[in-house]
Design a protein around this motif. Structure first.
Motif, PDB file in Angstrom:
ATOM      1  N   HIS A  16      39.942  20.093  46.980  1.00 30.31           N
ATOM      2  CA  HIS A  16      41.099  20.993  47.055  1.00 30.31           C
ATOM      3  C   HIS A  16      42.183  20.563  46.079  1.00 30.31           C
ATOM      4  CE1 HIS A  16      44.877  22.464  48.980  1.00 30.31           C
ATOM      5  NE2 HIS A  16      44.144  23.561  49.114  1.00 30.31           N
ATOM      6  N   ALA A  17      42.596  21.492  45.217  1.00 27.86           N
ATOM      7  CA  ALA A  17      43.594  21.167  44.195  1.00 27.86           C
ATOM      8  C   ALA A  17      44.983  21.676  44.539  1.00 27.86           C
ATOM      9  CB  ALA A  17      43.145  21.729  42.856  1.00 27.86           C
ATOM     10  N   GLY A  18      45.080  22.509  45.558  1.00 27.47           N
ATOM     11  CA  GLY A  18      46.394  23.034  45.917  1.00 27.47           C
ATOM     12  C   GLY A  18      46.288  24.477  46.345  1.00 27.47           C
ATOM     13  N   GLY A  19      47.183  24.903  47.185  1.00 26.61           N
ATOM     14  CA  GLY A  19      47.170  26.276  47.658  1.00 26.61           C
ATOM     15  C   GLY A  19      46.555  26.385  49.034  1.00 26.61           C
ATOM     16  N   SER A  20      46.175  27.594  49.390  1.00 23.95           N
ATOM     17  CA  SER A  20      45.652  27.821  50.727  1.00 23.95           C
ATOM     18  C   SER A  20      44.354  27.056  50.936  1.00 23.95           C
ATOM     19  CB  SER A  20      45.423  29.320  50.945  1.00 23.95           C
ATOM     20  OG  SER A  20      44.427  29.803  50.055  1.00 23.95           O
ATOM     21  N   TRP A  21      44.172  26.593  52.147  1.00 26.47           N
ATOM     22  CA  TRP A  21      42.983  25.772  52.441  1.00 26.47           C
ATOM     23  C   TRP A  21      41.719  26.618  52.523  1.00 26.47           C
ATOM     24  CZ3 TRP A  21      42.900  20.706  52.006  1.00 26.47           C
ATOM     25  CH2 TRP A  21      44.124  20.024  52.040  1.00 26.47           C
ATOM     26  N   ASN A  22      41.853  27.872  52.819  1.00 22.36           N
ATOM     27  CA  ASN A  22      40.660  28.696  52.986  1.00 22.36           C
ATOM     28  C   ASN A  22      40.349  29.583  51.788  1.00 22.36           C
ATOM     29  OD1 ASN A  22      42.762  30.463  53.238  1.00 22.36           O
ATOM     30  ND2 ASN A  22      42.082  31.399  55.143  1.00 22.36           N
ATOM     31  N   GLY A  23      41.034  29.363  50.694  1.00 17.52           N
ATOM     32  CA  GLY A  23      40.790  30.172  49.497  1.00 17.52           C
ATOM     33  C   GLY A  23      39.980  29.428  48.461  1.00 17.52           C
ATOM     34  N   GLU A  24      38.930  30.071  47.952  1.00 21.47           N
ATOM     35  CA  GLU A  24      38.085  29.420  46.950  1.00 21.47           C
ATOM     36  C   GLU A  24      38.856  28.976  45.720  1.00 21.47           C
ATOM     37  OE1 GLU A  24      34.332  32.383  47.531  1.00 21.47           O
ATOM     38  OE2 GLU A  24      34.210  30.947  45.880  1.00 21.47           O
ATOM     39  N   LYS A  25      39.818  29.772  45.325  1.00 28.85           N
ATOM     40  CA  LYS A  25      40.561  29.470  44.106  1.00 28.85           C
ATOM     41  C   LYS A  25      41.414  28.215  44.225  1.00 28.85           C
ATOM     42  CE  LYS A  25      40.711  34.263  42.498  1.00 28.85           C
ATOM     43  NZ  LYS A  25      41.573  35.407  42.082  1.00 28.85           N
ATOM     44  N   SER A  26      41.570  27.728  45.434  1.00 30.15           N
ATOM     45  CA  SER A  26      42.348  26.510  45.657  1.00 30.15           C
ATOM     46  C   SER A  26      41.556  25.240  45.377  1.00 30.15           C
ATOM     47  CB  SER A  26      42.856  26.475  47.105  1.00 30.15           C
ATOM     48  OG  SER A  26      43.689  27.574  47.377  1.00 30.15           O
ATOM     49  N   TYR A  27      40.274  25.406  45.118  1.00 29.33           N
ATOM     50  CA  TYR A  27      39.386  24.268  44.957  1.00 29.33           C
ATOM     51  C   TYR A  27      38.945  24.136  43.499  1.00 29.33           C
ATOM     52  CZ  TYR A  27      39.411  24.070  49.991  1.00 29.33           C
ATOM     53  OH  TYR A  27      39.827  23.957  51.297  1.00 29.33           O
ATOM     54  N   ALA A  28      39.125  22.936  42.958  1.00 28.17           N
ATOM     55  CA  ALA A  28      38.894  22.719  41.533  1.00 28.17           C
ATOM     56  C   ALA A  28      37.488  22.228  41.221  1.00 28.17           C
ATOM     57  CB  ALA A  28      39.906  21.717  40.993  1.00 28.17           C
ATOM     58  N   TYR A  29      36.871  21.528  42.149  1.00 24.51           N
ATOM     59  CA  TYR A  29      35.560  20.940  41.905  1.00 24.51           C
ATOM     60  C   TYR A  29      34.619  21.296  43.041  1.00 24.51           C
ATOM     61  CZ  TYR A  29      38.441  18.170  38.770  1.00 24.51           C
ATOM     62  OH  TYR A  29      39.337  17.781  37.800  1.00 24.51           O
ATOM     63  N   TRP A  30      33.371  21.584  42.688  1.00 22.12           N
ATOM     64  CA  TRP A  30      32.379  22.028  43.666  1.00 22.12           C
ATOM     65  C   TRP A  30      31.090  21.239  43.525  1.00 22.12           C
ATOM     66  CZ3 TRP A  30      33.212  26.062  47.179  1.00 22.12           C
ATOM     67  CH2 TRP A  30      34.413  26.753  47.033  1.00 22.12           C
ATOM     68  N   GLY A  31      30.467  20.977  44.684  1.00 23.90           N
ATOM     69  CA  GLY A  31      29.141  20.403  44.674  1.00 23.90           C
ATOM     70  C   GLY A  31      28.104  21.495  44.505  1.00 23.90           C
ATOM     71  N   GLN A  32      26.843  21.111  44.450  1.00 19.24           N
ATOM     72  CA  GLN A  32      25.776  22.053  44.148  1.00 19.24           C
ATOM     73  C   GLN A  32      25.270  22.823  45.362  1.00 19.24           C
ATOM     74  OE1 GLN A  32      25.257  19.066  44.979  1.00 19.24           O
ATOM     75  NE2 GLN A  32      23.304  18.943  46.044  1.00 19.24           N
ATOM     76  N   GLY A  33      25.602  22.412  46.553  1.00 22.19           N
ATOM     77  CA  GLY A  33      25.174  23.137  47.746  1.00 22.19           C
ATOM     78  C   GLY A  33      23.937  22.544  48.391  1.00 22.19           C
TER      79      GLY A  33
END
Length: 122
Positions: A98-115
């Motif tokens: 999480h990089a900032g912003g709402s906790w439930n919004g995808e756009k708030s997250y800067a880095y993602w794992g592969q799933g």
């Protein structure tokens, strides 16, 4: 920050799984962490999140009381304990920083794992 989710699998309804998220990079502990999931034919949705110190947690209504998010900054890892699993929990689960912003919004997250795939049979 690089993230790698693991721990998915096939489980019967009512069972449990524990997902792990391994992070590389010295700054992981400065990010909040979240879990999202995407079921076939559906949009990715928020599941749970935890602040960088672990002092606050957030859950989607659909998993509240069944799932528990945690983290260990000393080990650069995060976890999602999933209990009382239901067939509707079947999805690919992603961890994200999480990089900032709402906790439930995808756009708030800067880095993602592969799933990692979670399949719950009825």
């Amino acid at each position: 920050v690089q993230l790698q989710a693991s721990g998915g699998g096939l489980v019967q309804a009512g069972g449990s799984l524990r997902l792990s998220c391994a992070a590389s990079g010295r700054t992981f502990s400065r990010y909040g962490m979240g879990w999202f999931r995407q079921a076939p034919g559906k949009e990715r949705e928020f599941v749970a999140a935890i602040t960088w110190r672990g002092g606050s947690t957030y859950y989607a209504d659909s998993v509240q009381g069944r799932f528990t998010i945690s983290r260990d900054n000393a080990k650069n890892t995060g976890s999602l304990q999933m209990n009382s699993l239901k067939p509707e929990d079947t999805a690919v689960y992603y961890c994200a920083a999480h990089a900032g912003g709402s906790w439930n919004g995808e756009k708030s997250y800067a880095y993602w794992g592969q799933g990692t795939q979670v399949t719950v049979s009825s």
